[in-house]
Design a protein around this motif. Structure first.
Motif, mmCIF file in Angstrom:
data_model
loop_
_atom_site.group_PDB
_atom_site.id
_atom_site.type_symbol
_atom_site.label_atom_id
_atom_site.label_comp_id
_atom_site.label_asym_id
_atom_site.label_seq_id
_atom_site.Cartn_x
_atom_site.Cartn_y
_atom_site.Cartn_z
ATOM 1 N N ASP A 28 0.828 -1.198 0.000
ATOM 2 C CA ASP A 28 0.000 0.000 0.000
ATOM 3 C C ASP A 28 0.867 1.254 0.000
ATOM 4 O OD1 ASP A 28 -2.405 -1.506 0.181
ATOM 5 O OD2 ASP A 28 -2.115 -1.693 2.347
ATOM 6 N N GLU A 29 1.964 1.202 0.779
ATOM 7 C CA GLU A 29 2.886 2.323 0.838
ATOM 8 C C GLU A 29 4.307 1.795 0.977
ATOM 9 O OE1 GLU A 29 4.016 6.337 3.396
ATOM 10 O OE2 GLU A 29 2.324 5.117 4.050
ATOM 11 N N VAL A 30 5.223 2.415 0.255
ATOM 12 C CA VAL A 30 6.649 2.099 0.359
ATOM 13 C C VAL A 30 7.374 3.376 0.756
ATOM 14 C CG1 VAL A 30 8.722 1.301 -0.849
ATOM 15 C CG2 VAL A 30 6.486 0.304 -1.416
ATOM 16 N N VAL A 31 8.114 3.287 1.847
ATOM 17 C CA VAL A 31 8.948 4.394 2.285
ATOM 18 C C VAL A 31 10.375 4.052 1.876
ATOM 19 C CG1 VAL A 31 9.797 5.733 4.245
ATOM 20 C CG2 VAL A 31 7.436 4.878 4.246
ATOM 21 N N VAL A 32 10.934 4.868 0.999
ATOM 22 C CA VAL A 32 12.330 4.693 0.583
ATOM 23 C C VAL A 32 13.139 5.614 1.472
ATOM 24 C CG1 VAL A 32 13.982 4.814 -1.303
ATOM 25 C CG2 VAL A 32 11.582 4.283 -1.783
ATOM 26 N N CYS A 33 14.114 5.047 2.164
ATOM 27 C CA CYS A 33 14.830 5.826 3.162
ATOM 28 C C CYS A 33 16.339 5.720 2.978
ATOM 29 C CB CYS A 33 14.434 5.340 4.555
ATOM 30 S SG CYS A 33 14.996 6.405 5.876
ATOM 31 N N VAL A 34 16.972 6.868 2.794
ATOM 32 C CA VAL A 34 18.431 6.920 2.749
ATOM 33 C C VAL A 34 18.925 6.736 4.177
ATOM 34 C CG1 VAL A 34 20.453 8.353 2.283
ATOM 35 C CG2 VAL A 34 18.476 8.443 0.744
ATOM 36 N N MET A 35 19.709 5.692 4.364
ATOM 37 C CA MET A 35 20.261 5.373 5.683
ATOM 38 C C MET A 35 21.772 5.554 5.642
ATOM 39 S SD MET A 35 17.448 4.175 7.282
ATOM 40 C CE MET A 35 17.949 3.192 8.648
ATOM 41 N N ALA A 36 22.341 5.852 6.785
ATOM 42 C CA ALA A 36 23.805 5.948 6.890
ATOM 43 C C ALA A 36 24.370 4.539 6.978
ATOM 44 C CB ALA A 36 24.190 6.741 8.127
ATOM 45 N N ASN A 37 25.443 4.291 6.260
ATOM 46 C CA ASN A 37 26.142 3.018 6.331
ATOM 47 C C ASN A 37 27.562 3.308 6.806
ATOM 48 O OD1 ASN A 37 27.546 0.627 5.930
ATOM 49 N ND2 ASN A 37 26.534 0.164 3.988
ATOM 50 N N PRO A 38 27.867 2.958 8.064
ATOM 51 C CA PRO A 38 29.186 3.287 8.593
ATOM 52 C C PRO A 38 30.331 2.602 7.844
ATOM 53 C CG PRO A 38 27.890 2.036 10.204
ATOM 54 C CD PRO A 38 27.012 2.301 9.024
ATOM 55 N N ALA A 39 30.022 1.560 7.088
ATOM 56 C CA ALA A 39 31.055 0.853 6.326
ATOM 57 C C ALA A 39 31.367 1.541 4.998
ATOM 58 C CB ALA A 39 30.618 -0.591 6.070
ATOM 59 N N LYS A 40 30.570 2.544 4.632
ATOM 60 C CA LYS A 40 30.760 3.223 3.358
ATOM 61 C C LYS A 40 31.000 4.710 3.571
ATOM 62 C CE LYS A 40 27.686 0.261 0.619
ATOM 63 N NZ LYS A 40 26.480 0.269 -0.243
ATOM 64 N N GLY A 61 2.482 7.007 -6.749
ATOM 65 C CA GLY A 61 1.756 7.756 -5.728
ATOM 66 C C GLY A 61 1.823 7.177 -4.331
ATOM 67 N N ASN A 62 2.240 5.935 -4.203
ATOM 68 C CA ASN A 62 2.294 5.303 -2.885
ATOM 69 C C ASN A 62 3.719 5.216 -2.333
ATOM 70 O OD1 ASN A 62 3.077 3.362 -4.796
ATOM 71 N ND2 ASN A 62 2.274 1.666 -3.580
ATOM 72 N N VAL A 63 4.635 6.019 -2.872
ATOM 73 C CA VAL A 63 6.031 6.004 -2.441
ATOM 74 C C VAL A 63 6.373 7.329 -1.764
ATOM 75 C CG1 VAL A 63 8.436 5.890 -3.197
ATOM 76 C CG2 VAL A 63 6.732 4.365 -4.211
ATOM 77 N N THR A 64 7.002 7.219 -0.598
ATOM 78 C CA THR A 64 7.478 8.365 0.168
ATOM 79 C C THR A 64 8.993 8.269 0.269
ATOM 80 O OG1 THR A 64 5.468 8.293 1.506
ATOM 81 C CG2 THR A 64 7.305 9.546 2.394
ATOM 82 N N ILE A 65 9.669 9.397 0.167
ATOM 83 C CA ILE A 65 11.131 9.443 0.249
ATOM 84 C C ILE A 65 11.518 10.105 1.568
ATOM 85 C CG2 ILE A 65 13.258 10.223 -0.866
ATOM 86 C CD1 ILE A 65 11.503 8.300 -2.592
ATOM 87 N N ASP A 66 12.494 9.518 2.274
ATOM 88 C CA ASP A 66 12.906 10.045 3.573
ATOM 89 C C ASP A 66 14.386 9.742 3.797
ATOM 90 O OD1 ASP A 66 12.668 11.286 6.038
ATOM 91 O OD2 ASP A 66 11.454 9.705 6.953
ATOM 92 N N ALA A 67 14.924 10.250 4.886
ATOM 93 C CA ALA A 67 16.305 9.966 5.283
ATOM 94 C C ALA A 67 16.339 9.739 6.784
ATOM 95 C CB ALA A 67 17.236 11.118 4.912
ATOM 96 N N HIS A 68 17.222 8.838 7.199
ATOM 97 C CA HIS A 68 17.424 8.550 8.620
ATOM 98 C C HIS A 68 18.897 8.201 8.785
ATOM 99 C CE1 HIS A 68 16.468 7.207 12.661
ATOM 100 N NE2 HIS A 68 17.113 6.090 12.423
ATOM 101 N N THR A 69 19.664 9.150 9.238
ATOM 102 C CA THR A 69 21.107 8.927 9.316
ATOM 103 C C THR A 69 21.615 8.806 10.745
ATOM 104 O OG1 THR A 69 21.480 11.306 9.172
ATOM 105 C CG2 THR A 69 21.549 10.057 7.103
ATOM 106 N N GLY A 70 20.727 8.862 11.713
ATOM 107 C CA GLY A 70 21.145 8.706 13.099
ATOM 108 C C GLY A 70 20.323 7.631 13.774
ATOM 109 N N GLY A 71 20.919 6.503 14.067
ATOM 110 C CA GLY A 71 20.188 5.437 14.736
ATOM 111 C C GLY A 71 20.020 4.222 13.852
ATOM 112 N N LEU A 72 19.424 3.224 14.433
ATOM 113 C CA LEU A 72 19.244 1.943 13.759
ATOM 114 C C LEU A 72 18.004 1.919 12.880
ATOM 115 C CD1 LEU A 72 19.969 -0.451 16.773
ATOM 116 C CD2 LEU A 72 21.544 0.196 14.923
#
Length: 140
Positions: A28-40, A61-72
């Motif tokens: 129904d909804e896909v959240v695409v999230c840029v995450m921090a990768n400490p190995a890269k 229309g069912n895709v949301t873009i976000d970022a989460h670079t602090g935390g798991l």
């Protein structure tokens, strides 16, 4: 049902886009999230990666873009009330790595992982390869 498609997306590849389009048909909804990768080490700024993802998701229309670079990743999933993580896999090496992460996410937070096999025509493409080719082209 909401699903999270996390990654460094550094840069966004055709393979990422293919997985995203397939996932958008499944959930129904896909959240695409840029995450921090400490190995890269990030090659592109997060703002640029987010913009490229917005372009890749145009018309979905069912895709949301976000970022989460602090935390798991599990912290983000809890906060966003997401129970499924999507991972594209190209080969056995990817699957071995992703299986360990999937087990950890399930044990830590009950998060399930759905693996989407890469399109065979795109399985050879990686962000590292795309970046190397772009650098080579800019030198010529």
């Amino acid at each position: 049902m909401r699903a999270l498609y996390p990654g460094s997306f550094d840069p966004v590849t055709e393979g990422h886009q293919h997985v995203l389009h397939r996932a958008a048909r499944l959930f129904d909804e896909v959240v695409v999230c840029v995450m921090a990768n400490p190995a890269k080490t990030g090659r592109y700024p997060i703002a640029e990666r987010l913009e490229r993802l917005r372009t890749a998701a145009a018309g979905l229309g069912n895709v949301t873009i976000d970022a989460h670079t602090g935390g798991l990743l599990v912290d983000y999933c809890r906060q966003a009330r997401i129970d499924v993580v999507l991972r594209g896999v190209r080969d056995g090496h990817d699957l071995d790595h992703e299986m360990a992460m999937a087990r950890m996410n399930r044990e830590l937070a009950g998060i399930e992982t759905l693996f989407i096999a890469a399109d065979p025509d795109l399985a050879h493409i990686s962000s590292t390869l795309v970046t190397a080719l772009a650098r080579q082209a800019s030198r010529q």
